[in-house]
Design a protein around this motif. Structure first.
Motif, PDB file in Angstrom:
ATOM      1  N   THR A  63      42.329  68.057  28.826  1.00  0.00           N
ATOM      2  CA  THR A  63      42.559  67.201  27.664  1.00  0.00           C
ATOM      3  C   THR A  63      41.265  67.042  26.880  1.00  0.00           C
ATOM      4  OG1 THR A  63      44.200  65.951  28.931  1.00  0.00           O
ATOM      5  CG2 THR A  63      43.385  64.932  26.925  1.00  0.00           C
ATOM      6  N   GLU A 118      38.827  64.982  24.635  1.00  0.00           N
ATOM      7  CA  GLU A 118      38.547  63.580  24.363  1.00  0.00           C
ATOM      8  C   GLU A 118      37.313  63.473  23.466  1.00  0.00           C
ATOM      9  OE1 GLU A 118      40.309  61.436  28.339  1.00  0.00           O
ATOM     10  OE2 GLU A 118      38.164  61.825  28.281  1.00  0.00           O
ATOM     11  N   TYR A 151      38.446  58.579  24.216  1.00  0.00           N
ATOM     12  CA  TYR A 151      39.854  58.521  23.861  1.00  0.00           C
ATOM     13  C   TYR A 151      40.365  59.942  23.617  1.00  0.00           C
ATOM     14  CZ  TYR A 151      37.627  58.841  19.282  1.00  0.00           C
ATOM     15  OH  TYR A 151      36.838  59.237  18.237  1.00  0.00           O
ATOM     16  N   PRO A 152      41.674  60.182  23.850  1.00  0.00           N
ATOM     17  CA  PRO A 152      42.232  61.508  23.556  1.00  0.00           C
ATOM     18  C   PRO A 152      42.055  61.829  22.073  1.00  0.00           C
ATOM     19  CG  PRO A 152      43.754  60.232  24.869  1.00  0.00           C
ATOM     20  CD  PRO A 152      42.664  59.290  24.435  1.00  0.00           C
ATOM     21  N   TYR A 185      43.461  63.221  19.035  1.00  0.00           N
ATOM     22  CA  TYR A 185      44.745  63.636  18.461  1.00  0.00           C
ATOM     23  C   TYR A 185      44.616  64.298  17.104  1.00  0.00           C
ATOM     24  CZ  TYR A 185      47.029  60.853  22.043  1.00  0.00           C
ATOM     25  OH  TYR A 185      47.446  60.362  23.236  1.00  0.00           O
ATOM     26  N   HIS A 200      46.648  67.912  22.143  1.00  0.00           N
ATOM     27  CA  HIS A 200      45.274  67.692  22.588  1.00  0.00           C
ATOM     28  C   HIS A 200      45.115  68.051  24.064  1.00  0.00           C
ATOM     29  CE1 HIS A 200      47.196  63.948  23.832  1.00  0.00           C
ATOM     30  NE2 HIS A 200      46.213  63.792  24.684  1.00  0.00           N
ATOM     31  N   SER A 201      46.208  68.448  24.733  1.00  0.00           N
ATOM     32  CA  SER A 201      46.163  68.818  26.152  1.00  0.00           C
ATOM     33  C   SER A 201      46.637  70.251  26.360  1.00  0.00           C
ATOM     34  CB  SER A 201      47.061  67.892  26.987  1.00  0.00           C
ATOM     35  OG  SER A 201      46.533  66.602  27.025  1.00  0.00           O
TER      36      SER A 201
END
Length: 144
Positions: free
Chosen positions: A78, A80, A89-90, A92, A99-100
């Protein structure tokens, strides 16, 4: 004399333009080095980091490569971001649809996140693996 002044002004402006478009590029790093082996009989989390990225960047890409050494590779990578290097934070806002990335049992695999108009201070790839495996994981980044 006028030609010399014009040439000097043009040289200064040209130097200023070329220094602002320099790209930052390099390998993602862990606390102990550039690459690592992920080994787990349960869930394990590892991170690959960029250094601090100064200023707003028009285009950026972060790539990940995982090479199977043994076992059954399984997990999630992921992307971040952080504005302070502490809270993550992820991410996006990538140009990609996700994002993964799901790591699967392939001998070699890779994934690239393409980012646009970013001004975050740092990025990292969070890798969560599961099962019994050994995989060599490396990453690369480029910001311009």
């Amino acid at each position: 004399m006028k030609k010399i002044l014009i040439f000097a002004l043009f040289s200064i402006l040209s130097f200023g333009i070329t220094t602002t478009v320099k790209a930052q590029a390099g390998e993602l790093k862990t606390a102990s080095g550039i690459a690592f082996d992920s080994v787990s009989n349960a869930a394990t989390t590892k991170y690959l980091y960029t250094p601090e990225i100064s200023g707003k960047k028009e285009v950026a890409s972060i790539s990940l490569k995982a090479v199977k050494v043994s076992g059954t590779v399984s997990g999630t990578a992921t992307l971040e971001a952080s504005n302070d290097g502490t809270d993550w934070y992820p991410y996006y806002n990538s140009m990609d649809s996700t994002h993964s990335y799901n790591l699967t049992d392939l001998d070699s695999q890779g994934y690239r996140w393409k980012l646009s108009q970013t001004s975050d201070l740092k990025f990292r790839v969070k890798i969560v693996v599961s099962g019994t495996q050994v995989a060599r994981v490396t990453g690369f980044y480029r910001f311009r």
